[in-house]
Design a protein around this motif. Sequence first.
Motif, PDB file in Angstrom:
ATOM      1  N   LEU A  67      23.500 -55.822 -11.594  1.00 16.43           N
ATOM      2  CA  LEU A  67      24.399 -55.148 -10.653  1.00 16.43           C
ATOM      3  C   LEU A  67      24.097 -55.559  -9.215  1.00 16.43           C
ATOM      4  O   LEU A  67      25.019 -55.757  -8.418  1.00 16.43           O
ATOM      5  N   GLN A  68      22.827 -55.706  -8.874  1.00 20.32           N
ATOM      6  CA  GLN A  68      22.454 -56.107  -7.516  1.00 20.32           C
ATOM      7  C   GLN A  68      22.929 -57.529  -7.204  1.00 20.32           C
ATOM      8  O   GLN A  68      23.291 -57.816  -6.067  1.00 20.32           O
ATOM      9  N   LYS A  69      22.927 -58.407  -8.216  1.00 25.24           N
ATOM     10  CA  LYS A  69      23.443 -59.767  -8.009  1.00 25.24           C
ATOM     11  C   LYS A  69      24.958 -59.733  -7.799  1.00 25.24           C
ATOM     12  O   LYS A  69      25.491 -60.458  -6.965  1.00 25.24           O
ATOM     13  N   MET A  70      25.640 -58.895  -8.580  1.00 26.36           N
ATOM     14  CA  MET A  70      27.092 -58.799  -8.494  1.00 26.36           C
ATOM     15  C   MET A  70      27.537 -58.135  -7.194  1.00 26.36           C
ATOM     16  O   MET A  70      28.480 -58.590  -6.558  1.00 26.36           O
ATOM     17  N   ARG A  71      26.871 -57.027  -6.882  1.00 23.01           N
ATOM     18  CA  ARG A  71      27.272 -56.190  -5.752  1.00 23.01           C
ATOM     19  C   ARG A  71      26.036 -55.708  -4.994  1.00 23.01           C
ATOM     20  O   ARG A  71      25.550 -54.600  -5.220  1.00 23.01           O
ATOM     21  N   PRO A  72      25.499 -56.519  -4.097  1.00 20.40           N
ATOM     22  CA  PRO A  72      24.284 -56.134  -3.374  1.00 20.40           C
ATOM     23  C   PRO A  72      24.430 -54.835  -2.580  1.00 20.40           C
ATOM     24  O   PRO A  72      23.440 -54.176  -2.296  1.00 20.40           O
ATOM     25  N   ASP A  73      25.660 -54.466  -2.243  1.00 18.95           N
ATOM     26  CA  ASP A  73      25.912 -53.240  -1.489  1.00 18.95           C
ATOM     27  C   ASP A  73      25.962 -51.995  -2.369  1.00 18.95           C
ATOM     28  O   ASP A  73      25.967 -50.872  -1.865  1.00 18.95           O
ATOM     29  N   LEU A  74      25.990 -52.157  -3.673  1.00 22.74           N
ATOM     30  CA  LEU A  74      26.130 -51.039  -4.599  1.00 22.74           C
ATOM     31  C   LEU A  74      24.874 -50.169  -4.592  1.00 22.74           C
ATOM     32  O   LEU A  74      23.766 -50.668  -4.728  1.00 22.74           O
ATOM     33  N   LYS A  75      25.059 -48.886  -4.449  1.00 25.94           N
ATOM     34  CA  LYS A  75      23.949 -47.938  -4.461  1.00 25.94           C
ATOM     35  C   LYS A  75      23.643 -47.547  -5.900  1.00 25.94           C
ATOM     36  O   LYS A  75      24.556 -47.343  -6.706  1.00 25.94           O
ATOM     37  N   ILE A  76      22.346 -47.447  -6.208  1.00 26.29           N
ATOM     38  CA  ILE A  76      21.917 -47.135  -7.568  1.00 26.29           C
ATOM     39  C   ILE A  76      20.838 -46.066  -7.535  1.00 26.29           C
ATOM     40  O   ILE A  76      19.904 -46.145  -6.738  1.00 26.29           O
ATOM     41  N   ASP A  89       5.083 -48.592 -14.500  1.00 29.81           N
ATOM     42  CA  ASP A  89       5.993 -47.517 -14.119  1.00 29.81           C
ATOM     43  C   ASP A  89       7.390 -48.107 -13.910  1.00 29.81           C
ATOM     44  O   ASP A  89       7.634 -48.802 -12.924  1.00 29.81           O
ATOM     45  N   PHE A  90       8.290 -47.840 -14.840  1.00 30.12           N
ATOM     46  CA  PHE A  90       9.635 -48.398 -14.789  1.00 30.12           C
ATOM     47  C   PHE A  90      10.429 -47.916 -13.579  1.00 30.12           C
ATOM     48  O   PHE A  90      11.215 -48.670 -13.011  1.00 30.12           O
ATOM     49  N   LEU A  91      10.236 -46.660 -13.183  1.00 27.33           N
ATOM     50  CA  LEU A  91      10.979 -46.161 -12.026  1.00 27.33           C
ATOM     51  C   LEU A  91      10.503 -46.819 -10.735  1.00 27.33           C
ATOM     52  O   LEU A  91      11.310 -47.095  -9.846  1.00 27.33           O
ATOM     53  N   ALA A  92       9.213 -47.079 -10.623  1.00 27.38           N
ATOM     54  CA  ALA A  92       8.713 -47.806  -9.452  1.00 27.38           C
ATOM     55  C   ALA A  92       9.318 -49.208  -9.411  1.00 27.38           C
ATOM     56  O   ALA A  92       9.695 -49.701  -8.333  1.00 27.38           O
ATOM     57  N   MET A  93       9.422 -49.847 -10.562  1.00 24.87           N
ATOM     58  CA  MET A  93      10.035 -51.180 -10.625  1.00 24.87           C
ATOM     59  C   MET A  93      11.521 -51.095 -10.264  1.00 24.87           C
ATOM     60  O   MET A  93      12.042 -51.963  -9.563  1.00 24.87           O
ATOM     61  N   ALA A  94      12.213 -50.053 -10.728  1.00 23.66           N
ATOM     62  CA  ALA A  94      13.625 -49.873 -10.389  1.00 23.66           C
ATOM     63  C   ALA A  94      13.793 -49.771  -8.881  1.00 23.66           C
ATOM     64  O   ALA A  94      14.730 -50.344  -8.309  1.00 23.66           O
ATOM     65  N   LYS A  95      12.891 -49.077  -8.232  1.00 27.91           N
ATOM     66  CA  LYS A  95      12.933 -48.946  -6.772  1.00 27.91           C
ATOM     67  C   LYS A  95      12.774 -50.323  -6.114  1.00 27.91           C
ATOM     68  O   LYS A  95      13.493 -50.668  -5.187  1.00 27.91           O
ATOM     69  N   LYS A  96      11.836 -51.122  -6.618  1.00 29.33           N
ATOM     70  CA  LYS A  96      11.621 -52.469  -6.076  1.00 29.33           C
ATOM     71  C   LYS A  96      12.836 -53.368  -6.289  1.00 29.33           C
ATOM     72  O   LYS A  96      13.095 -54.267  -5.499  1.00 29.33           O
ATOM     73  N   LEU A  97      13.572 -53.118  -7.364  1.00 31.48           N
ATOM     74  CA  LEU A  97      14.751 -53.927  -7.675  1.00 31.48           C
ATOM     75  C   LEU A  97      15.997 -53.495  -6.911  1.00 31.48           C
ATOM     76  O   LEU A  97      17.039 -54.131  -7.017  1.00 31.48           O
ATOM     77  N   GLY A  98      15.905 -52.378  -6.180  1.00 32.06           N
ATOM     78  CA  GLY A  98      17.037 -51.978  -5.356  1.00 32.06           C
ATOM     79  C   GLY A  98      17.557 -50.575  -5.538  1.00 32.06           C
ATOM     80  O   GLY A  98      18.500 -50.183  -4.852  1.00 32.06           O
ATOM     81  N   ALA A  99      16.986 -49.794  -6.447  1.00 28.43           N
ATOM     82  CA  ALA A  99      17.445 -48.402  -6.595  1.00 28.43           C
ATOM     83  C   ALA A  99      17.112 -47.626  -5.325  1.00 28.43           C
ATOM     84  O   ALA A  99      15.995 -47.733  -4.806  1.00 28.43           O
ATOM     85  N   CYS A 100      18.083 -46.868  -4.814  1.00 22.83           N
ATOM     86  CA  CYS A 100      17.828 -46.120  -3.583  1.00 22.83           C
ATOM     87  C   CYS A 100      17.036 -44.843  -3.851  1.00 22.83           C
ATOM     88  O   CYS A 100      16.308 -44.375  -2.985  1.00 22.83           O
TER      89      CYS A 100
END
Length: 122
Positions: A67-76, A89-100
Amino acid sequence: MAKILVVDDEPLICEMLEVFLSRAGHDVTAVTDGRQAINAVKTIPVELVIADIVMPEKDGLETIMELQKMRPDLKIIAISGGSRIGNFDFLAMAKKLGACKTFYKPLDNNELLVAVDACLVP
């Protein structure tokens, strides 16, 4: 009102979030896996995605990356009921990948709504 996509392999979680966020004034679509989420974002003008991490088919981390590749502006917002395996920690990794924002299940509806509002502020 925002267009929100909920992605969770647990139908009850999808339904609960759909009802709760709709009552808060949002337009909500729910899907049950990452592949469906990718397809939905291609066709629906989504402003925010709430994605579970541990899912079959395409997990939440893969989904967030795509999703970040498709739409870098998309909030997650990433959510998970089982987001630790060993020291990973999967949630910590999600944060690093762009989850707000990230949340462990069970979700606190009020905290989630505050996070949704925070993520949607331009």
